[in-house]
Design a protein around this motif. Structure first.
Motif, PDB file in Angstrom:
ATOM      1  N   GLY A  45     -26.974  60.510  19.227  1.00 20.41           N
ATOM      2  CA  GLY A  45     -25.480  60.789  18.621  1.00 20.41           C
ATOM      3  C   GLY A  45     -25.336  61.411  17.531  1.00 20.41           C
ATOM      4  O   GLY A  45     -24.307  61.596  16.713  1.00 20.41           O
ATOM      5  N   LEU A  46     -26.217  62.352  17.003  1.00 19.62           N
ATOM      6  CA  LEU A  46     -26.298  63.187  15.870  1.00 19.62           C
ATOM      7  C   LEU A  46     -26.189  64.431  15.958  1.00 19.62           C
ATOM      8  O   LEU A  46     -26.442  65.494  15.296  1.00 19.62           O
ATOM      9  N   ARG A  47     -25.864  65.194  17.440  1.00 23.17           N
ATOM     10  CA  ARG A  47     -25.850  66.599  17.701  1.00 23.17           C
ATOM     11  C   ARG A  47     -25.207  67.255  16.681  1.00 23.17           C
ATOM     12  O   ARG A  47     -25.385  68.294  16.259  1.00 23.17           O
ATOM     13  N   GLN A  48     -23.855  66.849  16.452  1.00 15.42           N
ATOM     14  CA  GLN A  48     -22.861  67.623  15.425  1.00 15.42           C
ATOM     15  C   GLN A  48     -23.247  67.814  14.121  1.00 15.42           C
ATOM     16  O   GLN A  48     -23.392  68.561  13.330  1.00 15.42           O
ATOM     17  N   VAL A  49     -24.073  66.656  13.916  1.00 16.91           N
ATOM     18  CA  VAL A  49     -24.769  66.601  12.425  1.00 16.91           C
ATOM     19  C   VAL A  49     -25.735  67.623  12.278  1.00 16.91           C
ATOM     20  O   VAL A  49     -26.125  68.229  11.310  1.00 16.91           O
ATOM     21  N   ALA A  50     -26.722  67.811  13.466  1.00 12.01           N
ATOM     22  CA  ALA A  50     -27.709  68.693  13.620  1.00 12.01           C
ATOM     23  C   ALA A  50     -27.174  70.303  13.453  1.00 12.01           C
ATOM     24  O   ALA A  50     -27.566  70.865  12.620  1.00 12.01           O
ATOM     25  N   VAL A  51     -26.005  70.548  13.991  1.00  9.86           N
ATOM     26  CA  VAL A  51     -25.516  71.622  13.921  1.00  9.86           C
ATOM     27  C   VAL A  51     -24.879  71.923  12.644  1.00  9.86           C
ATOM     28  O   VAL A  51     -24.920  73.223  12.091  1.00  9.86           O
ATOM     29  N   ILE A  96     -35.751  54.696   0.125  1.00 13.12           N
ATOM     30  CA  ILE A  96     -35.760  55.947   0.317  1.00 13.12           C
ATOM     31  C   ILE A  96     -34.723  56.265   1.376  1.00 13.12           C
ATOM     32  O   ILE A  96     -34.426  55.814   2.363  1.00 13.12           O
ATOM     33  N   VAL A  97     -33.988  57.603   1.126  1.00 13.06           N
ATOM     34  CA  VAL A  97     -33.033  58.127   1.883  1.00 13.06           C
ATOM     35  C   VAL A  97     -33.651  59.083   2.807  1.00 13.06           C
ATOM     36  O   VAL A  97     -32.792  59.811   3.746  1.00 13.06           O
ATOM     37  N   ALA A  98     -34.464  59.889   2.213  1.00 14.01           N
ATOM     38  CA  ALA A  98     -34.990  61.058   2.848  1.00 14.01           C
ATOM     39  C   ALA A  98     -36.643  61.093   2.244  1.00 14.01           C
ATOM     40  O   ALA A  98     -36.756  60.660   1.172  1.00 14.01           O
ATOM     41  N   TYR A  99     -37.593  61.962   3.063  1.00 15.46           N
ATOM     42  CA  TYR A  99     -38.642  62.290   2.530  1.00 15.46           C
ATOM     43  C   TYR A  99     -39.174  63.488   3.247  1.00 15.46           C
ATOM     44  O   TYR A  99     -38.765  63.842   4.183  1.00 15.46           O
ATOM     45  N   ALA A 100     -40.114  63.982   2.483  1.00 11.27           N
ATOM     46  CA  ALA A 100     -40.713  65.343   3.032  1.00 11.27           C
ATOM     47  C   ALA A 100     -42.137  65.281   3.474  1.00 11.27           C
ATOM     48  O   ALA A 100     -43.048  64.099   3.039  1.00 11.27           O
ATOM     49  N   ASP A 103     -46.854  69.235   3.995  1.00 12.25           N
ATOM     50  CA  ASP A 103     -48.015  70.013   4.667  1.00 12.25           C
ATOM     51  C   ASP A 103     -47.490  70.228   6.184  1.00 12.25           C
ATOM     52  O   ASP A 103     -48.266  70.992   6.916  1.00 12.25           O
ATOM     53  N   ARG A 104     -46.334  69.786   6.720  1.00 10.61           N
ATOM     54  CA  ARG A 104     -45.789  70.086   7.840  1.00 10.61           C
ATOM     55  C   ARG A 104     -44.376  70.776   7.873  1.00 10.61           C
ATOM     56  O   ARG A 104     -43.856  71.073   9.011  1.00 10.61           O
ATOM     57  N   ASN A 105     -44.024  70.995   6.700  1.00 13.46           N
ATOM     58  CA  ASN A 105     -42.765  71.567   6.259  1.00 13.46           C
ATOM     59  C   ASN A 105     -41.483  70.913   7.040  1.00 13.46           C
ATOM     60  O   ASN A 105     -40.723  71.497   7.798  1.00 13.46           O
ATOM     61  N   ILE A 106     -41.828  69.404   6.951  1.00 11.77           N
ATOM     62  CA  ILE A 106     -40.759  68.765   7.754  1.00 11.77           C
ATOM     63  C   ILE A 106     -39.932  67.824   6.665  1.00 11.77           C
ATOM     64  O   ILE A 106     -40.733  67.202   5.703  1.00 11.77           O
ATOM     65  N   ILE A 107     -38.825  67.778   6.881  1.00 10.80           N
ATOM     66  CA  ILE A 107     -37.897  66.720   6.068  1.00 10.80           C
ATOM     67  C   ILE A 107     -37.338  65.674   7.063  1.00 10.80           C
ATOM     68  O   ILE A 107     -36.610  66.144   7.898  1.00 10.80           O
ATOM     69  N   VAL A 108     -37.454  64.436   6.695  1.00 10.78           N
ATOM     70  CA  VAL A 108     -37.054  63.295   7.410  1.00 10.78           C
ATOM     71  C   VAL A 108     -35.738  62.474   6.635  1.00 10.78           C
ATOM     72  O   VAL A 108     -35.932  62.268   5.512  1.00 10.78           O
ATOM     73  N   MET A 109     -34.759  62.598   7.259  1.00  7.30           N
ATOM     74  CA  MET A 109     -33.209  62.013   6.724  1.00  7.30           C
ATOM     75  C   MET A 109     -32.575  60.916   7.528  1.00  7.30           C
ATOM     76  O   MET A 109     -32.673  60.964   8.470  1.00  7.30           O
ATOM     77  N   ASN A 120     -24.622  62.711   0.054  1.00  9.58           N
ATOM     78  CA  ASN A 120     -24.058  63.696   1.115  1.00  9.58           C
ATOM     79  C   ASN A 120     -25.133  64.512   1.605  1.00  9.58           C
ATOM     80  O   ASN A 120     -26.134  64.779   1.073  1.00  9.58           O
ATOM     81  N   LEU A 121     -25.173  65.004   2.784  1.00 13.84           N
ATOM     82  CA  LEU A 121     -25.994  65.860   3.588  1.00 13.84           C
ATOM     83  C   LEU A 121     -26.445  67.074   2.508  1.00 13.84           C
ATOM     84  O   LEU A 121     -27.793  67.225   2.671  1.00 13.84           O
ATOM     85  N   ALA A 122     -25.709  68.001   2.134  1.00 15.46           N
ATOM     86  CA  ALA A 122     -26.211  68.889   1.334  1.00 15.46           C
ATOM     87  C   ALA A 122     -26.905  68.580   0.391  1.00 15.46           C
ATOM     88  O   ALA A 122     -28.068  69.310   0.051  1.00 15.46           O
ATOM     89  N   SER A 123     -26.414  67.607  -0.476  1.00 15.98           N
ATOM     90  CA  SER A 123     -27.361  67.212  -1.749  1.00 15.98           C
ATOM     91  C   SER A 123     -28.785  66.656  -1.258  1.00 15.98           C
ATOM     92  O   SER A 123     -29.833  66.992  -2.096  1.00 15.98           O
ATOM     93  N   ILE A 124     -28.829  66.100  -0.247  1.00 17.23           N
ATOM     94  CA  ILE A 124     -30.108  65.579   0.131  1.00 17.23           C
ATOM     95  C   ILE A 124     -31.133  66.706   0.812  1.00 17.23           C
ATOM     96  O   ILE A 124     -32.052  66.518   0.367  1.00 17.23           O
ATOM     97  N   LEU A 125     -30.191  67.478   1.614  1.00 18.69           N
ATOM     98  CA  LEU A 125     -31.215  68.745   2.353  1.00 18.69           C
ATOM     99  C   LEU A 125     -31.827  69.507   0.810  1.00 18.69           C
ATOM    100  O   LEU A 125     -32.795  69.746   1.018  1.00 18.69           O
TER     101      LEU A 125
END
Length: 125
Positions: A45-51, A96-100, A103-109, A120-125
């Motif tokens: 259900g999050l494809r549009q958010v991924a885009v 926590i709403v996001a973490y990095a 060592d793998r260059n990954i952000i989990v939100m 909002n998406l931009a401030s967290i990213l």
């Protein structure tokens, strides 16, 4: 798209999947959006958010580079989780709403909470 680009993307995605926490590997069933500047693994259900994430990242990256004075020399991966309970289990903390995973260059939100004020998406990213 060159052979090296395709091979590199496939390698990155395999590493992302196999080195991710078990909860992430088992639950990430929906899809992967491969971009030039970042890849987004998203849950159902999050494809549009991924885009949207892929679209706003270049401006965020440019702003970050101006702020810190360094070039971002890597292609991050972003994992969008839509279920708050699943994210809490992955993060191990309710606050926590996001973490990095640097060592793998990954952000989990946790998108279930990012879509609400004051986040909002931009401030967290």
């Amino acid at each position: 798209m060159t052979f090296h680009h395709v091979t590199g993307s496939i390698f990155f995605l395999l590493i992302l999947i196999f080195l991710s926490p078990p909860d992430l590997r088992v639950s990430a069933q929906e899809g992967i959006l491969e971009g030039i500047e970042l890849d987004v693994l998203y849950y159902e259900g999050l494809r549009q958010v991924a885009v949207e994430t892929a679209e706003i990242y270049p401006a965020i990256r440019t702003e970050l580079e101006k702020t810190i004075g360094w070039k971002v020399g890597f292609k991050p991966g972003v994992v969008l989780v839509g279920d708050i309970n699943q994210f809490k289990m992955m993060a191990g903390n309710d606050l926590i709403v996001a973490y990095a995973l640097p060592d793998r260059n990954i952000i989990v939100m946790d998108y279930s909470r990012i879509k609400t004020d004051p986040f909002n998406l931009a401030s967290i990213l």
